[in-house]
Design an enzyme around this catalytic site. Structure first.
Site, PDB file in Angstrom:
ATOM      1  N   PHE A 236       0.805  -1.233   0.000  1.00 36.58           N
ATOM      2  CA  PHE A 236       0.000   0.000   0.000  1.00 36.58           C
ATOM      3  C   PHE A 236       0.836   1.281   0.000  1.00 36.58           C
ATOM      4  CE2 PHE A 236      -2.411  -3.201   2.575  1.00 36.58           C
ATOM      5  CZ  PHE A 236      -3.297  -3.567   1.572  1.00 36.58           C
ATOM      6  N   GLU A 240       7.484   1.236  -0.095  1.00 32.58           N
ATOM      7  CA  GLU A 240       8.133   1.822  -1.266  1.00 32.58           C
ATOM      8  C   GLU A 240       9.499   2.394  -0.904  1.00 32.58           C
ATOM      9  OE1 GLU A 240       7.499   5.310  -4.642  1.00 32.58           O
ATOM     10  OE2 GLU A 240       5.752   4.516  -3.584  1.00 32.58           O
ATOM     11  N   ARG A 318       1.181  15.543  -5.996  1.00 29.41           N
ATOM     12  CA  ARG A 318       0.039  14.798  -6.547  1.00 29.41           C
ATOM     13  C   ARG A 318      -1.264  15.239  -5.889  1.00 29.41           C
ATOM     14  NH1 ARG A 318      -1.086   9.921  -9.661  1.00 29.41           N
ATOM     15  NH2 ARG A 318       1.116   9.747 -10.187  1.00 29.41           N
ATOM     16  N   GLU A 720      -4.678   2.091  -7.493  1.00 31.24           N
ATOM     17  CA  GLU A 720      -4.954   3.206  -6.591  1.00 31.24           C
ATOM     18  C   GLU A 720      -6.299   3.893  -6.801  1.00 31.24           C
ATOM     19  OE1 GLU A 720      -0.818   5.328  -5.536  1.00 31.24           O
ATOM     20  OE2 GLU A 720      -1.201   5.184  -7.683  1.00 31.24           O
TER      21      GLU A 720
END
Length: 770
Positions: A236, A240, A318, A720
Site C-alpha cells: 500500500f 516503497e 500529486r 490506486e
C-alpha cells in the site's frame, strides 16, 4: 494474422491469482516463512523515548553483556553513509546527535534469538535533553519549519474572480492520516556472500531502492548487493521507500557478524517507526455564480510530513494535481507547504496524495450544494470538464473528459439515484433520530509517475528448449495480481498455456534499475516490457521457421500451444527445440518507457500523466444522531479499467480499495499526544474496517471501453484510483448531517468517526431528538 497480433486466450479472462491456493492454504512463503540458515541471528531495535531533543549519552554496556547478545550496532559502526532516505539525505539509519520522533532508531541488538534481542534492548541507558516537539500542523506553522520549499501553481487572478462571484464561501478542515496495516509487517533477511557481496530478502515494493540504500550504508557499489522479493503480504505504499532502513540494518548486522541476520518489526513497533498517509489541513475559498458554477478557487494544502522529506515532494505535488478531480476551474490558485513535525516521516500510501486533493474539492462541492440548496450531484455535473477549456490547473489538456461524463450518467441511472434521493428526503422528514444520506462522487485520476524518470521498466524472458517460459520483471507482487497479469500477457504472446509460464521472484540480479511498483503503473510498465521481450523472441523463432520452411513470415502463427508454419504444424516445444538447435537466441531483456509524459515542475507545465482513469461511486448511509454511529447501507460502483486484463483481479482491487478508502475516512484515526507519542499503535486502538462494515448491497461493475492510449492490450491501471471512491461515503455522511439544518455548513473533519459525527450533529442543533 499479423505476428504481433496474437490470439488472446487469456486477455480479459477472470483467472485466479497465481498464488491464490497457496494464500488460503498457508503455503505461500513470505520472508519470515523462509527456512532459516544455520547460525542465523535476530535483530531488535532500540528507539528514542522522546520526540525531540539532543542526545547526551547512549550507554549500551549492559545491552552488550546481556545473555545471547552477539553485537550492538550504532551509527558509529556504519562503514558507509548514515542515510536511508530515498533522495534528500535527511534520514539517518541510526540517530547520533539528535532525535526527531518517538521510536527513532538509536541502535540495534543482534542476538541468537529474537526474544534475547528484545530483552536486551530494554537495558539501554539513554540521556536526551528533551525539547518541546512539533506535533500538529499548527505547531509546525508556529515554528515555520518545513522539510521542503513551498510550492504553488494556478492560473488567472483569483481576487478578481472572487470579486465578481455572487456566491463566495470559505473554510478550513482537517484530513487525517492512515496506517498501512499490511498483514505482513516490515521484515528483511540478509545473507553475507563472498567478499563484500550481500543478498537481501526484503519485503519491499522497490528492490532497486533497497539495493541502493544497502550499498550506501555498507559503502560498496550497487553491484555487490542483490535484493530479492517473491511476494509481500501487502504494501500500500508503506514499503516503497521505508522498507530500505530495515534491510540496511539486517545487511549491516550480517556484515559485522558474518552471519545471516533477520529483522522483523512487531505490530506496535511497525506502527510507531514507519510513516503513514500524510495528514493535511485544507484552507479554502471559492467563488461561484448563483447556480454553483465555479468561477474561482483558492486552495492551501498544509501537509504534516513528519521529520524528514521522504517522498513528500511527490505526495503533496500529486495532491495538488488532483485538487481539481473531475472539475474545471477557470481561475485557480493551489499552494502547498510541506511542514516538519516531530513525528515519523509520512510516506507513500495508495493514491500518493491524490486522495487528499480529491477529498478537498469534493468537500468544497458539498459546501456549494448546501449553500445553493441544489442536489450535490447537480453541482458536480455542473462543473465537470467540458470541451471548452478542458485544461487542468497545471496545463495538461483533458482529452477524454467524455468518459467521465458518460460514466457518471450511467451510474446515476444504474443506481436509481434520483428515485432514492426522493425517498431519502421523505424519510428524513419523518425521522428525528436516524438520518440518511446519499452521494454520488466522480473520480479522475492521473496515471504515471510524476517523477518522469521512473516511467520505465525492464523484463527478462527465457524460452527453454522444452517450450517452457521463464518470466521475470522489475515489478513486485503484494497481493494485487501483477504477476498473474503479466504471465497472461506473455502466455498470450507465445500462444501457450499459462501453466507453461514460470513466474519468478523479483530480483535486482535479473532486472536492474527497476522503478517501484507504485503509482498504479505496475501492469502498464512491466506488462509492456514483458510483452516487448516475448515479441522479440517470438519474432526470431518465427523468422527461423519461415526461412526453414520457405514460407513468408505472415504464414507463421502461434496458437494453442502450437506454431503453424504454412501447412505445417508443430508444438511450441518442438519449435523451441528446433530453434535452439539452429542456434537461435531464446532469451530477451525487454525494455519499455512510457511515451508522451513530461513535467517541468519549475514552470508548472507539461503532461505528468499518460492518461486518466475514471470512476464513480454512489453510497448511501444512515447515521444515529444520538450516538454518531454510522452504517453504510449500499454502494454502487462503476469503474474504468480500460480493456480489463483480468476482471476478477480488477474487481477485487476495486472492492478492496474502496473499503480501504472508506476506512481512512470513517474509522481509522491516528491519535498523537502532546509529547508526540502515537497512542493508536495496535488493532485494539486503531480500527480498520471489518467484515461487518461491508454493506449488504455492494455492486461493482466495470465500465465498458478500451484505453485510448496505447497501453498493454488497451488496459488501464486499477491499483490506486478506486480508493478515492470511498470519498462518496464521507460525502453521504455530510449529506445526512446537513439534512438537520439545510443551508448550513457542516463542521466535519476526516475521519468521520462517531465522535466527530456527533459533534457535527450537535453543532447544527441536532441530537436528542432536537
Amino acid at each position: 494474422m499479423p505476428l504481433n497480433d496474437p490470439v488472446t486466450r487469456y486477455q480479459g479472462q477472470a483467472l485466479p491469482h497465481d498464488s491464490a491456493e497457496r494464500h488460503v492454504s498457508g503455503r505461500a512463503l513470505y520472508i519470515d516463512d523462509l527456512p532459516e540458515p544455520e547460525g542465523i541471528l535476530h535483530i531488535a531495535l532500540g528507539g528514542s523515548p522522546v520526540a525531540r531533543g539532543k542526545i547526551i549519552s547512549l550507554d549500551v554496556r549492559d545491552v552488550r553483556a546481556a545473555p545471547g547478545v552477539v553485537a550492538v550496532i550504532t551509527a558509529s559502526d556504519i562503514p558507509g553513509k548514515n542515510d536511508v532516505s530515498p533522495a534528500m539525505g535527511d534520514d539517518p539509519m541510526f540517530a547520533s546527535d539528535r532525535v526527531e520522533f518517538v521510536g527513532q532508531a538509536l541502535f540495534a541488538v543482534v542476538a541468537h534469538s529474537r526474544d534475547a534481542a528484545r530483552r536486551a534492548v530494554r537495558l539501554v541507558k539513554t540521556v536526551i535533553e528533551e525539547e518541546k516537539p512539533s506535533v500538529t500542523v499548527e505547531d509546525a506553522l508556529e515554528r515555520n519549519e518545513t522539510v521542503l520549499p513551498d510550492y504553488a501553481f494556478g492560473r488567472g487572478d483569483v481576487a478578481e474572480a472572487f470579486s465578481s462571484s455572487p456566491l463566495q464561501l470559505e473554510g478550513s478542515f482537517n484530513i487525517g492520516g492512515q496506517e498501512h496495516f499490511y498483514l505482513e509487517g516490515q521484515v528483511a533477511l540478509a545473507l553475507p556472500g563472498e567478499g563484500q557481496e550481500m543478498h537481501v530478502y526484503s519485503s519491499t515494493q522497490h528492490p532497486t531502492e533497497v539495493q541502493h540504500v544497502v550499498a550506501r550504508i555498507l559503502g560498496v557499489p550497487d553491484a555487490f548487493v542483490t535484493c530479492e522479493v517473491r511476494r509481500m503480504g501487502g504494501g500500500f505504499g508503506g514499503k516503497e521507500s521505508q522498507a530500505s532502513q530495515w534491510a540496511a540494518i539486517a545487511a549491516l548486522a550480517a556484515r559485522i557478524t558474518g552471519k545471516p541476520c533477520k529483522i522483523r518489526l512487531d505490530r506496535d513497533d511497525d506502527m510507531m517507526m514507519t510513516g503513514k498517509r500524510h495528514e493535511f489541513r485544507v484552507d479554502w475559498k471559492i467563488g461561484t455564480n448563483e447556480a454553483g458554477h465555479i468561477k474561482g478557487v483558492d486552495l492551501s494544502l498544509l501537509a504534516r510530513c513528519g521529520y524528514s522529506a521522504d517522498l513528500s515532494q511527490g505526495v503533496v505535488d500529486r495532491a495538488m494535481f488532483h485538487s481539481d478531480n473531475a472539475y474545471f476551474m477557470p481561475v485557480v490558485n493551489i499552494s502547498s507547504r510541506r511542514l516538519k513535525t516531530n513525528t515519523v516521516s509520512n510516506t507513500a500510501f495508495r493514491g500518493f496524495g491524490g486522495p487528499q486533493g480529491i477529498l478537498a474539492i469534493e468537500r468544497i462541492i458539498d459546501a456549494i450544494a448546501s449553500a445553493t440548496g441544489r442536489d450535490p450531484l447537480d453541482i458536480r455535473k455542473e462543473n465537470l470538464y467540458r470541451p471548452e477549456g478542458a485544461v487542468t490547473p497545471y496545463g495538461m489538456p483533458v482529452e477524454d473528459f467524455d468518459i467521465g461524463q458518460a460514466l457518471i450518467e450511467q451510474l446515476e441511472t444504474d443506481s436509481n439515484y434520483r428515485e432514492r434521493r426522493k425517498a431519502i428526503d421523505a424519510f428524513n422528514q419523518d425521522s428525528p433520530l436516524i438520518r440518511r444520506g446519499l452521494a454520488l462522487t466522480p473520480l479522475k485520476f492521473g496515471i504515471s509517475f510524476t517523477l518522469t524518470q521512473l516511467n520505465q521498466a525492464g523484463a527478462l524472458v527465457h524460452v527453454y528448449s522444452d517450450g517452457s517460459v521463464h518470466l521475470n520483471h522489475g515489478g513486485t507482487e503484494m497481493g494485487q495480481g501483477l504477476f498473474q497479469k503479466v504471465a497472461q500477457i506473455v502466455a498470450d504472446e507465445f500462444g501457450v498455456s499459462i501453466d507453461r509460464v514460470r513466474i519468478t521472484a523479483t530480483t535486482t540480479g535479473k532486472v536492474p534499475n527497476s522503478s517501484p511498483t507504485a503509482a498504479s503503473s505496475g501492469s502498464d510498465l512491466n506488462g509492456m516490457a514483458a510483452l516487448i521481450a516475448a515479441r522479440a523472441i517470438k519474432k526470431r523463432i518465427a523468422e527461423f521457421l519461415a526461412s526453414s520452411r520457405g514460407v513468408s513470415l505472415e504464414a507463421v502463427h502461434f496458437v494453442d500451444d502450437h506454431v503453424l508454419v504454412g501447412d505445417h504444424r508443430l508444438s511450441f516445444a518442438e519449435a523451441a527445440k528446433t530453434a535452439h538447435q539452429a542456434r537461435i537466441h531464446l532469451s530477451e531483456a525487454g525494455y519499455y518507457k512510457t511515451p508522451k509524459v513530461e513535467w517541468d515542475r519549475a514552470q508548472a507545465r507539461g503532461r505528468p500523466f499518460y492518461y486518466f482513469a475514471y470512476g464513480a461511486a454512489c453510497s448511501e448511509v444512515a447515521i444515529d444522531t444520538l450516538t454518531g454511529e454510522m452504517k453504510l447501507e449500499r454502494v454502487d460502483i462503476l469503474h474504468d479499467v480500460g480493456r480489463s486484463l483480468n476482471p476478477a483481479l480488477d474487481i477485487g482491487q476495486i472492492e478492496g480499495a474502496f473499503v480501504q478508502g472508506m476506512g481512512w475516512l470513517t474509522s481509522e484515526e491516528l491519535v498523537y499526544d502532546q509529547k508526540g507519542r502515537l497512542r493508536t499503535h495496535a488493532p485494539s486502538t486503531y480500527k480498520i474496517p471489518v467484515a461487518s462494515d461491508i454493506p449488504e448491497h455492494f455492486n461493482v461493475r466495470l465500465f465498458d471501453g478500451a484505453n485510448r492510449e496505447d497501453t498493454v492490450f488497451r488496459s488501464k491501471a486499477v491499483g490506486e484510483p478506486p480508493l478515492m471512491l470511498g470519498i462518496s461515503v464521507f460525502s453521504a455522511i455530510l449529506n445526512a448531517i446537513s439534512s438537520l439544518k439545510p443551508g448550513a455548513q457542516v463542521p466535519l473533519d476526516a475521519p468521520a468517526t462517531p465522535e466527530r459525527i456527533l459533534k457535527a450533529v450537535q453543532a447544527l442543533g441536532g441530537g436528542g431528538g432536537f
